[in-house]
Design an enzyme around this catalytic site. Structure first.
Site, PDB file in Angstrom:
ATOM      1  N   ALA A  53       0.799  -1.234   0.000  1.00 52.16           N
ATOM      2  CA  ALA A  53       0.000   0.000   0.000  1.00 52.16           C
ATOM      3  C   ALA A  53       0.838   1.293   0.000  1.00 52.16           C
ATOM      4  O   ALA A  53       0.708   2.136  -0.894  1.00 52.16           O
ATOM      5  CB  ALA A  53      -0.971  -0.042   1.172  1.00 52.16           C
ATOM      6  N   ASP A 239      -4.260  -2.342   3.880  1.00 52.08           N
ATOM      7  CA  ASP A 239      -4.352  -1.532   2.665  1.00 52.08           C
ATOM      8  C   ASP A 239      -5.373  -0.416   2.791  1.00 52.08           C
ATOM      9  O   ASP A 239      -5.336   0.555   2.044  1.00 52.08           O
ATOM     10  CB  ASP A 239      -4.694  -2.425   1.474  1.00 52.08           C
ATOM     11  CG  ASP A 239      -3.583  -3.438   1.251  1.00 52.08           C
ATOM     12  OD1 ASP A 239      -3.606  -4.499   1.912  1.00 52.08           O
ATOM     13  OD2 ASP A 239      -2.678  -3.143   0.460  1.00 52.08           O
ATOM     14  N   ASN A 249      -7.232  -6.003   4.187  1.00 51.07           N
ATOM     15  CA  ASN A 249      -5.833  -6.442   3.996  1.00 51.07           C
ATOM     16  C   ASN A 249      -5.822  -7.670   3.083  1.00 51.07           C
ATOM     17  O   ASN A 249      -6.881  -8.165   2.660  1.00 51.07           O
ATOM     18  CB  ASN A 249      -5.183  -6.753   5.354  1.00 51.07           C
ATOM     19  CG  ASN A 249      -3.674  -6.903   5.253  1.00 51.07           C
ATOM     20  OD1 ASN A 249      -3.010  -6.097   4.616  1.00 51.07           O
ATOM     21  ND2 ASN A 249      -3.122  -7.958   5.835  1.00 51.07           N
TER      22      ASN A 249
END
Ligand code: MRU
Length: 344
Positions: A53, A239, A249
């Site tokens: 990310a 994320d 995630n």
């Protein structure tokens, strides 16, 4: 962190653009690639030469700067082109917003230089944020280790929340690196993380490079280890965290959170503020990336004679959602640059 004994960041400025590690080849080959245009940056993000990310945010910021260097009028077009590369991690939009807002009202001739400067600042800030996450997480690890000082602390993590997913230190790995560096005995259970195996290929590579004791486990092993008391805590990256604390995630994170909850194992999420999306009320609203079925149907790696080969593992239709959402109720705490909190 250290790569082949040398300190390196995962993204760095060059004369013509930026260099990134080609993560598709790790750990088998360490190859840097130079990105010299917004188109190249977009391709590198979409095809996961670079990933994670915070790192895709940094790469996109440089991509926007490179677009403005070629054409200072391309701001909105390049922004849109880079934004559509990957949908789930909010850091991508955050970083692009930072650059766009910084240059939008500048004279055309000044835009590119200002955009590069903002992208540099995003990278420096990411390192500082992760270091702060590391310090707060370290205090938590010390507290947990003090409960069993006679043995290593066992930490389970999923996917790659390490320096390869950020500019440096990583999010969930930052406390681990700091604890290891100050001599705390610890051991990391590294989920393999099918289908792309970011745990086995990337997190294990990072931990090996830094000398952190670890074992790669198949994605389905964590529950058994928790039942046996062999996991002291889980730390994952994320994320996107929504306003209510839901955690999006890498696919499989939710199952780890369920197993942790059932076994009273603390489940922590490490994140910088750049991963929080207060515009979304809950995780139900996060766009979940569907990736190619080939990621699941094929496995690529070196054979015994050192040649690379792709092996098919199924001929059936496959479905490959890349992320899941862990409800806030399963999260023990969030390790942020400001401290460890029970709620976001
Ligand atoms: O699809 P990827 O490999 O880009 O996945 C993103 C991640 O690396 C993880 O979800 C990670 O845990 C969060 S990023 C610190």
């Amino acid at each position: 962190m250290k790569l082949n004994g040398e300190w390196a960041r995962s993204v760095a400025r060059t004369m013509d653009g930026v260099r990134i590690l080609d993560q598709r080849k790790l750990p088998w080959a360490v190859e840097w690639v130079e990105l010299t245009s917004a188109e190249m940056a977009a391709r590198a993000i979409r095809e996961m030469w670079t990933r994670g990310a915070p790192l895709i945010g940094a790469a996109a910021a440089y991509g926007l700067a490179m677009a403005l260097r070629g054409d200072p009028l391309s701001l909105d077009r390049a922004y849109a082109q880079l934004l559509e590369t990957r949908p789930t991690a909010v850091n991508l939009r955050w970083a692009l917003d930072q650059v766009r807002d910084h240059v939008r009202n500048l004279p055309l001739a000044e835009r590119a230089e200002a955009a590069f400067a903002r992208a540099d600042a995003i990278c420096d800030e990411d390192v500082a944020l992760n270091r702060a996450i590391g310090k707060h997480g370290l205090a938590l690890l010390e507290e947990l280790h003090a409960r069993h000082p006679d043995r290593p602390l066992n930490i389970l993590t999923h996917c790659n929340p390490g320096w390869l997913a950020t500019v440096d230190y990583g999010t969930a790995t930052a406390p681990i690196y700091l604890a290891h560096d100050q001599g705390m005995p610890l051991h990391v259970w590294v989920d393999e993380t099918r289908p792309r195996n970011q745990g086995a290929l990337l997190t294990a590579f990072e931990l090996s490079g830094h000398g952190v004791p670890h074992s790669v486990i198949a994605d389905n092993v964590g529950g058994l280890l928790m039942q046996r008391g062999e996991v002291d805590l889980v730390i994952v990256g994320t994320d996107r965290v929504t306003a209510n604390g839901d955690v999006c995630n890498k696919i499989g994170t939710y199952l780890k959170a369920l197993a942790a909850h059932d076994n009273c194992v603390p489940f922590y999420v490490a994140l910088p503020y750049t991963t929080i999306d207060r515009s979304l009320a809950s995780g139900d609203e996060v766009p979940i990336e569907d990736r190619s079925g080939d990621e699941l149907a094929w496995i690529t790696g070196p054979t015994a004679d050192g040649a690379f080969a792709a092996v098919k593992v199924t001929g059936s239709p496959v479905h490959n959602p890349a992320f899941d959402v862990t409800p806030a109720r399963l999260v023990t705490g969030y390790i942020t640059e400001r401290g460890v909190t029970a709620a976001i």
